[in-house]
Design a protein around this motif. Structure first.
Motif, short mmCIF file in Angstrom:
data_model
loop_
_atom_site.label_atom_id
_atom_site.label_comp_id
_atom_site.label_asym_id
_atom_site.label_seq_id
_atom_site.Cartn_x
_atom_site.Cartn_y
_atom_site.Cartn_z
N ALA A 155 -0.90 -8.83 -5.55
CA ALA A 155 0.29 -7.89 -5.41
C ALA A 155 1.31 -8.41 -4.52
O ALA A 155 2.53 -7.96 -4.94
CB ALA A 155 -0.08 -6.46 -5.03
N GLN A 156 1.18 -9.01 -3.55
CA GLN A 156 2.37 -9.67 -2.44
C GLN A 156 3.04 -10.66 -3.15
O GLN A 156 3.93 -11.58 -2.56
CB GLN A 156 1.73 -9.67 -1.17
CG GLN A 156 1.41 -8.39 -0.56
CD GLN A 156 0.49 -8.77 0.83
OE1 GLN A 156 0.07 -9.87 1.20
NE2 GLN A 156 0.46 -7.58 1.47
N GLY A 157 2.55 -11.32 -4.13
CA GLY A 157 2.99 -12.64 -4.76
C GLY A 157 2.41 -13.92 -3.92
O GLY A 157 2.83 -14.89 -4.27
N LEU A 158 1.39 -13.64 -3.47
CA LEU A 158 0.60 -14.94 -2.79
C LEU A 158 -0.18 -15.70 -3.48
O LEU A 158 -0.74 -14.94 -4.56
CB LEU A 158 0.16 -14.54 -1.37
CG LEU A 158 0.96 -13.85 -0.43
CD1 LEU A 158 -0.02 -13.42 0.84
CD2 LEU A 158 1.94 -14.69 0.09
N PRO A 159 -0.47 -16.82 -3.44
CA PRO A 159 -1.25 -17.40 -4.37
C PRO A 159 -2.84 -17.11 -4.43
O PRO A 159 -3.25 -16.97 -3.30
CB PRO A 159 -0.97 -19.27 -3.89
CG PRO A 159 -0.52 -18.87 -2.61
CD PRO A 159 0.33 -17.79 -2.45
N LEU A 210 -1.50 3.64 -10.95
CA LEU A 210 -0.24 3.37 -10.10
C LEU A 210 0.17 4.63 -10.04
O LEU A 210 0.68 5.20 -10.89
CB LEU A 210 0.43 2.33 -10.96
CG LEU A 210 1.93 2.21 -10.20
CD1 LEU A 210 1.68 1.42 -9.01
CD2 LEU A 210 2.82 1.40 -11.06
N ALA A 211 0.49 4.99 -8.54
CA ALA A 211 1.30 6.31 -8.25
C ALA A 211 2.60 5.93 -7.79
O ALA A 211 2.73 4.98 -6.90
CB ALA A 211 0.34 7.03 -6.94
N ASP A 262 9.28 4.08 4.89
CA ASP A 262 8.51 3.25 4.21
C ASP A 262 7.01 3.34 3.97
O ASP A 262 6.27 2.84 2.95
CB ASP A 262 8.76 1.90 4.79
CG ASP A 262 10.12 1.33 4.36
OD1 ASP A 262 11.08 1.91 3.62
OD2 ASP A 262 10.39 0.27 4.93
N LEU A 263 6.43 4.09 4.86
CA LEU A 263 4.97 4.22 4.90
C LEU A 263 4.71 5.85 4.60
O LEU A 263 3.58 6.05 4.33
CB LEU A 263 4.30 3.93 6.18
CG LEU A 263 4.21 2.57 6.53
CD1 LEU A 263 3.51 2.37 8.09
CD2 LEU A 263 3.52 1.73 5.52
N LEU A 316 2.40 -0.99 -2.50
CA LEU A 316 3.32 -1.91 -3.41
C LEU A 316 4.72 -1.76 -2.77
O LEU A 316 5.47 -2.68 -3.46
CB LEU A 316 3.05 -1.76 -4.72
CG LEU A 316 1.65 -1.73 -5.35
CD1 LEU A 316 1.45 -1.30 -6.65
CD2 LEU A 316 1.14 -3.25 -5.04
N GLY A 317 4.75 -1.11 -2.20
CA GLY A 317 6.30 -0.73 -1.61
C GLY A 317 6.58 0.91 -1.21
O GLY A 317 5.56 1.60 -1.32
#
Length: 515
Positions: free
Chosen positions: A150-154, A168-169, A182-183, A203-204
């Motif tokens: 989800a963070q775009g890491l490999p 997905l909420a 943000d939290l 996710l954000g």
């Protein structure tokens, strides 16, 4: 037995509530009856109820403040607001705070109270079932790999230990960046869902993926109404923002997780447009049509009802189209453009009766509409303006002298009308006509003449055979350039642009025209 308390400063109301139904037969025990909201707050700290019935207006603390304090104590009880105040603003605020229902005291009866208590019992039972099955934490390796993806890491293509799905909420309505936490959304879900932290992926600031364990997919769909209502209520109460939910298909590896996550995110505009607060399967939106929704016929029907002053019929038609199958089968872009066309049709139908500032405000609001609810609210404002003008005009026509002036104007719209001509016809001096009209209507005679002529011009331009020059001549304007300037000032668009819109009902360029 569920525990219930009554909070109302009128003793007779509390007594009536306790005696008009058999609480025990309905599964309740009334454990408290309070005349003060502050006293009730103190008591429920040690003995929390399952149901609260509260008044709005009380001397020490009003019911809305009381409900807010109850929610701040993390009380997830059901709440019914019972009040004398039949005021929509109270209802909106109460719903925002997650109350189950809002009822005017004069409407309460043994049957209606029984229905409310049965509804509350069903919701409480649903919560009990949901809370009865604890959710196990997912395998640590699966959670770590999913969060990295989800963070775009490999990540690798290893299979997870078992198949998962995600809900997905997300929060709608962008928040003021200076006040953003943000939290806030993630922490709220962690607290209210009662799930292990290792099943929630932030996710954000406005999105969190709830990872569903095997078997949870079906149970969440089954319990979706109660689940969505509960979480949406908390989001409105604590964050003052609506919340939406998208459900994925099952997946067994990180690649599948990313595909399902992307599909859910791509479906957010659809959910926002048709209304948050419910659970939508993202996979069900694969076949949405990218084609434009035909709206010419529905726009003509809407315009016809507005012209006949059938405002209830216009709202019913508008709502039926907005909630109908054809619009739900369309992709968000074409669906939004279809609703824009209806909204602009209504706005142009009433623009001749608006002041310039009012018209600009309604244009701007139409541009900002993002959902069917927004468009329906916009139509409501347009109709309010129409009804206000009709009431004002009806009041004018009740006065004989004003009725004579208005009648002459309406019967001679095809002519060049001057103050001198009106004066001679109604046998009054020009000064008297001018002062009378201004004092009674709030506008000058020339302004009223132009308003009626512009409304007539709009109707004529809707005919296929009409031209701008022809319409100007039919309404007594010798200079087409002056007619065009006046039309643009009245409607925010030129007569040529309006004629094109009347033919194809496409708004793509028009909503950029008004400055």
């Amino acid at each position: 037995m569920y525990k219930a308390i009554l909070v109302d400063d009128e003793k007779i109301v509390r007594l009536a509530l306790k005696t008009i139904v058999d609480w025990a037969a309905l599964g309740y025990t009334v454990t408290g009856s309070y005349s003060s909201a502050k006293t009730a707050l103190q008591e429920i700290e040690d003995d929390p109820p399952d149901l609260i019935i509260t008044d709005i207006k009380m001397p020490d603390m009003d019911g809305l403040q009381f409900i807010q304090r109850v929610r701040q104590q993390n009380r997830e009880c059901e709440i019914i607001v019972l009040t004398n105040h039949e005021n929509f603003s109270y209802a909106v605020e109460a719903i925002r705070l997650g109350v189950m229902d809002y009822v005017v005291k004069t409407d309460i009866s043994p049957d209606s109270l029984t229905t409310l208590l049965q509804k509350a019992a069903e919701r409480l039972e649903e919560k009990t079932r949901t809370e009865a099955a604890p959710i196990m934490a997912m395998a640590e390796g699966d959670f770590h790999e999913m969060r990295q993806a989800a963070q775009g890491l490999p990540v690798g293509e290893n299979r997870f230990s078992e198949p998962y799905a995600i809900c997905l909420a997300f929060l709608d309505r962008p928040e003021n960046k200076n006040r953003r936490n943000d939290l806030g959304f993630y922490n709220l879900l962690c607290e209210k869902l009662g799930r292990p932290a290792a099943t929630l992926i932030q996710l954000g600031p406005d999105q969190t993926a709830i990872v569903l364990m095997p078997g949870e997919l079906e149970s969440l769909e089954r319990e979706a109404p109660a689940f969505c209502h509960r979480i949406s209520g908390f989001c409105r109460a604590y964050l003052n923002r609506p919340c939406g939910f998208l459900l994925s298909e099952q997946f067994a590896e990180s690649g599948g997780f990313l595909r399902e996550l992307e599909r859910c995110r791509n479906a957010i505009p659809y959910v926002v447009f048709h209304g948050t607060g419910r659970l939508t399967r993202a996979a069900a939106l694969r076949q949405l049509s990218p084609e434009e929704v035909p709206v010419q016929m529905i726009c003509r029907q809407l315009s016809d009802r507005l012209e006949k002053k059938d405002y209830a019929g216009a709202q019913e038609l508008f709502s039926a189209f907005g909630r109908g199958k054809e619009l739900r089968a369309a992709a968000p872009g074409p669906a939004a453009r279809a609703m824009q066309s209806l909204g602009l049709t209504a706005l142009l139908d009433c623009s001749a009766y608006l002041g310039e500032e009012e018209r600009k405000a309604l244009w701007e609001q139409l541009r900002r509409c993002r959902s069917v609810d927004d468009y329906e609210a916009h139509l409501g404002l347009v109709i309010q303006q129409m009804e206000r003008f009709e009431r004002k005009k009806a009041a004018l026509l009740c006065k004989k002298e004003m009725a004579q002036i208005v009648q002459y104007i309406e019967e001679n719209l095809s002519q060049h009308i001057s103050l001198e001509m009106i004066s001679e016809t109604v046998h009054m001096t020009e000064n008297y006509v001018s002062r009378l009209f201004k004092s009674e209507s709030g506008m000058n005679v020339v302004g009223y003449i132009n308003m009626e002529k512009m409304e007539q011009a709009r109707r004529i331009l809707s005919r296929p055979e009409s031209t701008v020059r022809m319409v100007a001549g039919e309404l007594g304007y010798y200079e087409s350039s002056y007619f065009i300037k006046l039309f643009r000032k009245t409607y925010g668009i030129g007569p040529g642009e309006y004629k094109k819109f009347a033919e194809d009902r496409q708004t793509s360029s028009l909503l950029k025209t008004e400055e």
